[in-house]
Design a protein around this motif. Sequence first.
Motif, mmCIF file in Angstrom:
data_model
loop_
_atom_site.group_PDB
_atom_site.id
_atom_site.type_symbol
_atom_site.label_atom_id
_atom_site.label_comp_id
_atom_site.label_asym_id
_atom_site.label_seq_id
_atom_site.Cartn_x
_atom_site.Cartn_y
_atom_site.Cartn_z
ATOM 1 N N VAL A 114 -9.176 13.241 0.740
ATOM 2 C CA VAL A 114 -8.600 14.248 -0.134
ATOM 3 C C VAL A 114 -7.231 14.691 0.364
ATOM 4 C CG1 VAL A 114 -9.676 16.190 1.082
ATOM 5 C CG2 VAL A 114 -9.113 16.403 -1.351
ATOM 6 N N GLU A 115 -6.957 14.555 1.670
ATOM 7 C CA GLU A 115 -5.657 14.932 2.221
ATOM 8 C C GLU A 115 -4.618 13.829 2.110
ATOM 9 O OE1 GLU A 115 -6.283 16.273 6.188
ATOM 10 O OE2 GLU A 115 -7.270 18.138 5.583
ATOM 11 N N GLY A 116 -5.053 12.622 1.717
ATOM 12 C CA GLY A 116 -4.117 11.516 1.556
ATOM 13 C C GLY A 116 -4.145 10.510 2.681
ATOM 14 N N ASP A 117 -4.986 10.694 3.688
ATOM 15 C CA ASP A 117 -5.073 9.731 4.781
ATOM 16 C C ASP A 117 -5.798 8.472 4.318
ATOM 17 O OD1 ASP A 117 -3.859 11.494 6.592
ATOM 18 O OD2 ASP A 117 -5.767 12.508 6.954
ATOM 19 N N ALA A 118 -5.310 7.320 4.752
ATOM 20 C CA ALA A 118 -5.990 6.064 4.450
ATOM 21 C C ALA A 118 -7.282 5.979 5.249
ATOM 22 C CB ALA A 118 -5.081 4.888 4.784
ATOM 23 N N THR A 119 -8.331 5.443 4.646
ATOM 24 C CA THR A 119 -9.629 5.325 5.296
ATOM 25 C C THR A 119 -10.299 4.034 4.881
ATOM 26 O OG1 THR A 119 -11.832 6.319 5.545
ATOM 27 C CG2 THR A 119 -10.727 6.663 3.458
ATOM 28 N N ARG A 120 -11.113 3.488 5.777
ATOM 29 C CA ARG A 120 -11.887 2.287 5.473
ATOM 30 C C ARG A 120 -13.318 2.620 5.080
ATOM 31 N NH1 ARG A 120 -9.457 -2.029 4.134
ATOM 32 N NH2 ARG A 120 -11.270 -3.224 4.781
ATOM 33 N N TYR A 121 -13.625 3.914 4.966
ATOM 34 C CA TYR A 121 -14.975 4.319 4.548
ATOM 35 C C TYR A 121 -14.872 5.609 3.753
ATOM 36 C CZ TYR A 121 -20.039 4.910 4.746
ATOM 37 O OH TYR A 121 -21.378 5.042 4.417
ATOM 38 N N PRO A 122 -14.401 5.550 2.508
ATOM 39 C CA PRO A 122 -14.278 6.774 1.703
ATOM 40 C C PRO A 122 -15.646 7.269 1.256
ATOM 41 C CG PRO A 122 -13.678 4.835 0.400
ATOM 42 C CD PRO A 122 -13.918 4.357 1.797
ATOM 43 N N ALA B 278 0.842 -1.195 0.000
ATOM 44 C CA ALA B 278 0.000 0.000 0.000
ATOM 45 C C ALA B 278 0.880 1.249 0.000
ATOM 46 C CB ALA B 278 -0.909 0.014 1.222
ATOM 47 N N PRO B 279 0.697 2.161 -0.946
ATOM 48 C CA PRO B 279 1.510 3.382 -0.961
ATOM 49 C C PRO B 279 1.060 4.362 0.107
ATOM 50 C CG PRO B 279 -0.118 3.456 -2.714
ATOM 51 C CD PRO B 279 -0.256 2.109 -2.071
ATOM 52 N N VAL B 280 1.937 5.306 0.415
ATOM 53 C CA VAL B 280 1.603 6.425 1.294
ATOM 54 C C VAL B 280 1.227 7.603 0.406
ATOM 55 C CG1 VAL B 280 2.380 7.858 3.206
ATOM 56 C CG2 VAL B 280 3.279 5.537 2.935
ATOM 57 N N ALA B 281 0.179 8.319 0.771
ATOM 58 C CA ALA B 281 -0.384 9.336 -0.119
ATOM 59 C C ALA B 281 -0.337 10.721 0.516
ATOM 60 C CB ALA B 281 -1.825 8.988 -0.492
ATOM 61 N N LEU B 282 -0.312 11.723 -0.339
ATOM 62 C CA LEU B 282 -0.396 13.124 0.055
ATOM 63 C C LEU B 282 -1.314 13.832 -0.930
ATOM 64 C CD1 LEU B 282 0.583 15.583 1.758
ATOM 65 C CD2 LEU B 282 2.396 15.873 0.041
#
Length: 679
Positions: free
Chosen positions: A336-344, A130-134
């Motif tokens: 939208v900020e790049g945080d991983a979430t289990r409920y987008p 899993a990549p890290v996002a910004l």
Amino acid sequence: MTRALLGALLAVVSLLVSLPASAAPLALRADNGARMLELTETSGDLVGRFTIENSTSDRVQITGLSLRRGAEQDGFAPRDMTVQLEEGTSAATLEPGTKRVGVVRWTKPRGIAFERGYAMVLVHTADSEAPVALGVRYRSLGTGDPALPWIPVGLVLVPLLGALGVLGAARRRDGAKRAVRTVVGASAGVSLLLALYALLRFDPALTRFDGSEGFFVLYRRLVGGVELGFGLDGLSLSFALLLPLLVLAAVGSGRLAEDHREWTSLSLAHAGLALVVVSLDVVSASVGLALVGAVIATSGAFAEAPKWTRWTAPAGAALVVAGLLLLPLGVAGFTVEGDATRYPTAMLELSRVLAGDTTLLGGVHRAVVVWPLLVLGTGALLGLPLLGAWARPLASSRAALAVVVVGGLGAVGGYLLLRTGALVFPMALAWSTPALAVFGAVAALVAALEACRSSRWSQGLVPLASVSGGLAFVAIGSLTAIGLQAAVVLLVGRALGLAGALGVRSALAERVGREGVDRVSGLAREHPLLALVAAVAAASLAGLPGGALFVGVAETVVGSLPSAPGATLITLLALGLATAAAARAWLALGLGKFPEELRGSSRLVPFAGKLPPLRGAEKLGLLGFAALTILLGVVPRGWLLRVDGAALDHGGRVNPPGALEVVQTPAEPVNPEAPHARA
């Protein structure tokens, strides 16, 4: 009750978005410490710098940096936008506690017809799949109009302020009813001006490849951990213009509204529908539908109808809301900020993560659970036979609310199904295409038969409008750009035709009483202007040439005939029956002799037994809707041009071109004199 429902809805969403996500080995921050990277102008380019910090106690190997991209024909980031480390590479090794600087650059940002866009940087590591996002936010250098992102908010906020203004105007002792109507009309006028301003700023050539995924107005923000999004494109703009027009029509024909509560409900319904139109997240759309459902459930227009009918609209809204809230359940994505979430909750994010999602809901595929809820709920909102029993009693009442809700809720509900299917969950739409076409065709046929059976012309209005509602399902299920455009035309044309017909009914009810509306005949001789508007409305609802619906009917046939020939033939039969029903209704109303018992009624005696002329507001509203219906039917190109780009974008998502349909152009122009070119 409304506040309790909305509170429960928000509580459920807050619980879902708080589901834990896996911890990231790297921390990404903008240079100024912000969680989201803002690109700024530097030497004509848009540039942003961010830091990558190893927040673990182990060495982390960065294997690559990229911008989030879709398939070749479905880009998520602007063309010519790049990301790399400051030293020009995309790979590095970070010791614990060390940092590296990354640079995002967009080299051709000028001349793009949108104000704000969003992208996402992905940092890939050797130790994690899993990549890290910004998140990245940028403004186009081509518009210079910072007011555009606030237009969607204004389209929702203005009707809410109108509802508060109604409560204040109702306290006046003298002229309270007129003041209330003035407040509602003023708020609708402001909303119309906002939508018209957006229309003037809209560039029809904008596509999803230009940097904002096809939205010339786009705004996304995290609020309490829930991502909310608002936007406008070629699809939603038509409905943003439609809603204030419906409210103005209600104001022009709403002298029979009993008190300010009906006007408050109308303003709240307008706000809820506008919220659904501009929302790009499942939470805002759900709140808007819940608000409109609560308004209908508390309306006093069902006093003479079976009690259960008032609950069919809230039930339809509840089905759609349930489908929307189940859609992101158990899906891994990013905010939208790049945080991983289990409920987008953002529709644009769901459009990416659901494309390859294989997780199950209750042991079955997500489409099998969610899509039937959305389709059946939309059928109820459109007032289709057996599903939308609420529409006929509301349309038969004298409520001004009927003009807005009966036409507007069906149009917005169909638009939401189109948006959800083509943008968010194209897999489900493609899976259900045969069933959706049959469902729409059968619904249109049943509605046409019901319109033919109606003994009173006013009772046949909703079934007649339901024919075009069924056709909208066939058009959406065609999986073609022309079919999606046809759905927009059908939904808007249906609402316009209903507004004209209900306006005629309201004008007659004010002059001969509610009980005398269906006894009127000889209207062509008695009141030619009303007869003309009635003829335009009847012809438009039947999909005859010259009305806005005819364009949608023609596009539906062209778009659906190759993929669903049987359903198309059924819809043609339904249209023939609808034409017969509309002709019979107008002949009963327009020809013959005006009843003598109505001439002697207490309402017409002061006018020597004649129908009094239309008032200024009535005449402007009825003639305006008739002229607009004819204009959109005779000269539709200006309208269709503004829907083309968005329809093509959504059609490309749900039915992407195959390898043999894509023509790849060379990066550099070909010299016709070169030997290889001549060969």
